[in-house]
Every structure is written in C-alpha cells, then in structure tokens.
Write a protein that holds these residues in place. Structure first.
Motif, PDB file in Angstrom:
ATOM      1  N   ASN A  61      36.028  59.786 -31.510  1.00 43.90           N
ATOM      2  CA  ASN A  61      36.540  59.323 -32.792  1.00 43.90           C
ATOM      3  C   ASN A  61      38.050  59.303 -32.791  1.00 43.90           C
ATOM      4  O   ASN A  61      38.696  60.005 -32.005  1.00 43.90           O
ATOM      5  N   ARG A  62      38.599  58.482 -33.675  1.00 39.13           N
ATOM      6  CA  ARG A  62      40.036  58.461 -33.926  1.00 39.13           C
ATOM      7  C   ARG A  62      40.321  59.471 -35.022  1.00 39.13           C
ATOM      8  O   ARG A  62      39.461  59.783 -35.843  1.00 39.13           O
ATOM      9  N   LEU A  63      41.546  59.961 -35.057  1.00 43.35           N
ATOM     10  CA  LEU A  63      41.960  60.893 -36.093  1.00 43.35           C
ATOM     11  C   LEU A  63      42.985  60.227 -37.005  1.00 43.35           C
ATOM     12  O   LEU A  63      43.718  59.339 -36.584  1.00 43.35           O
ATOM     13  N   MET A  64      43.016  60.673 -38.244  1.00 44.10           N
ATOM     14  CA  MET A  64      44.021  60.199 -39.184  1.00 44.10           C
ATOM     15  C   MET A  64      45.390  60.674 -38.688  1.00 44.10           C
ATOM     16  O   MET A  64      45.473  61.605 -37.885  1.00 44.10           O
ATOM     17  N   PRO A  65      46.491  60.072 -39.177  1.00 46.85           N
ATOM     18  CA  PRO A  65      47.829  60.481 -38.732  1.00 46.85           C
ATOM     19  C   PRO A  65      48.094  61.967 -38.978  1.00 46.85           C
ATOM     20  O   PRO A  65      47.509  62.584 -39.881  1.00 46.85           O
ATOM     21  N   ALA A  66      48.984  62.525 -38.177  1.00 45.58           N
ATOM     22  CA  ALA A  66      49.313  63.948 -38.257  1.00 45.58           C
ATOM     23  C   ALA A  66      49.802  64.349 -39.648  1.00 45.58           C
ATOM     24  O   ALA A  66      49.613  65.495 -40.061  1.00 45.58           O
ATOM     25  N   ALA A  67      50.401  63.432 -40.380  1.00 48.38           N
ATOM     26  CA  ALA A  67      50.898  63.753 -41.726  1.00 48.38           C
ATOM     27  C   ALA A  67      49.765  64.133 -42.671  1.00 48.38           C
ATOM     28  O   ALA A  67      50.006  64.770 -43.701  1.00 48.38           O
ATOM     29  N   THR A  68      48.529  63.776 -42.347  1.00 44.63           N
ATOM     30  CA  THR A  68      47.387  64.124 -43.197  1.00 44.63           C
ATOM     31  C   THR A  68      46.785  65.480 -42.829  1.00 44.63           C
ATOM     32  O   THR A  68      45.880  65.957 -43.505  1.00 44.63           O
TER      33      THR A  68
END
Length: 129
Positions: A61-68
């Motif tokens: 899976n892909r992950l949401m950006p680190a800011a989240t």
C-alpha cells in the motif's frame, strides 16, 4: 535473535516474510509532469503484478504524506502525541510491500526491481516471528 517469520512450502522449506519499505522525497511527486506520474504508476502496477504472479506478494500500500502522521511516545507514563513525523529528513516512508520469499537474497532482488529504488531507497527488513 528470533528467526524471521514465514510458512513452510510444499517441499518443507520455510519461506520468510520481508517488508520492503519505500523511502522517497514526497515533494517530488507534485513537481512531476503528468506523463511522468503516469509512467511511475504504470511501473508500480507492473512491479506489483510481477510480485503477485510470482506468488511473493502478501500485501502492499501507499501511505499518506508524512504531514498527516502522528508520533506517539510515553513521557512519565502519559502519552504525548506530536503531529507529523518525528525525524527531520528529506526522504519519508511513502509505502511498503510485504513479500514472502525463500531467502533474503531473493528479497533483495525484488527490492532492486522496485521502482522506488530508482527515485529513493528501498529498505528490506525481515519480519520477526
């Protein structure tokens, strides 16, 4: 050290699970031209299908950006929650593949084929049993 996790195949050999962690500069994606993004997505799609066809893919899976992200730690027994990643680094964890392979050499060959190795780094880490 505990042994890596895995299951036994039909020959009785133990397969190991390895997490391929994809680290990349997450600010690069928005700067890419649409054709470059489409080519990258096609490369990941082909890689995922190759893992699936080889019977090595467990999950990805892909992950949401680190800011989240949120970082949690206990301070004097009480949870402390920080917004965003704790480490300041240019490359962030952007996604993963969990694969099952006969040995680390095979896992490293898959890691080298991952499109993420071309624009960041792919960390291959055995899953502990």
């Amino acid at each position: 050290m505990p042994a890596p996790t895995g299951r036994r195949d039909e020959d009785g050999k133990t397969a190991m699970q390895v997490m391929l962690l994809i680290h990349a500069d997450e600010t690069a994606w928005p700067r890419m031209k649409e054709a470059e993004r489409n080519a990258a997505m096609a490369a990941y799609g082909a890689y995922t299908e190759a893992l699936r066809a080889a019977g090595a893919l467990v999950n990805a899976n892909r992950l949401m950006p680190a800011a989240t992200a949120h970082t949690v730690r206990l301070v004097d027994g009480a949870p402390q929650v920080l917004d965003g990643p704790y480490a300041e680094t240019r490359e962030q964890l952007g996604g993963y593949y969990l694969i099952e392979v006969p040995d680390m050499a095979t896992a490293l060959r898959w890691a080298a084929r991952c499109p993420g190795a071309g624009h960041g780094v792919v960390e291959a880490r055995p899953v502990m049993a």
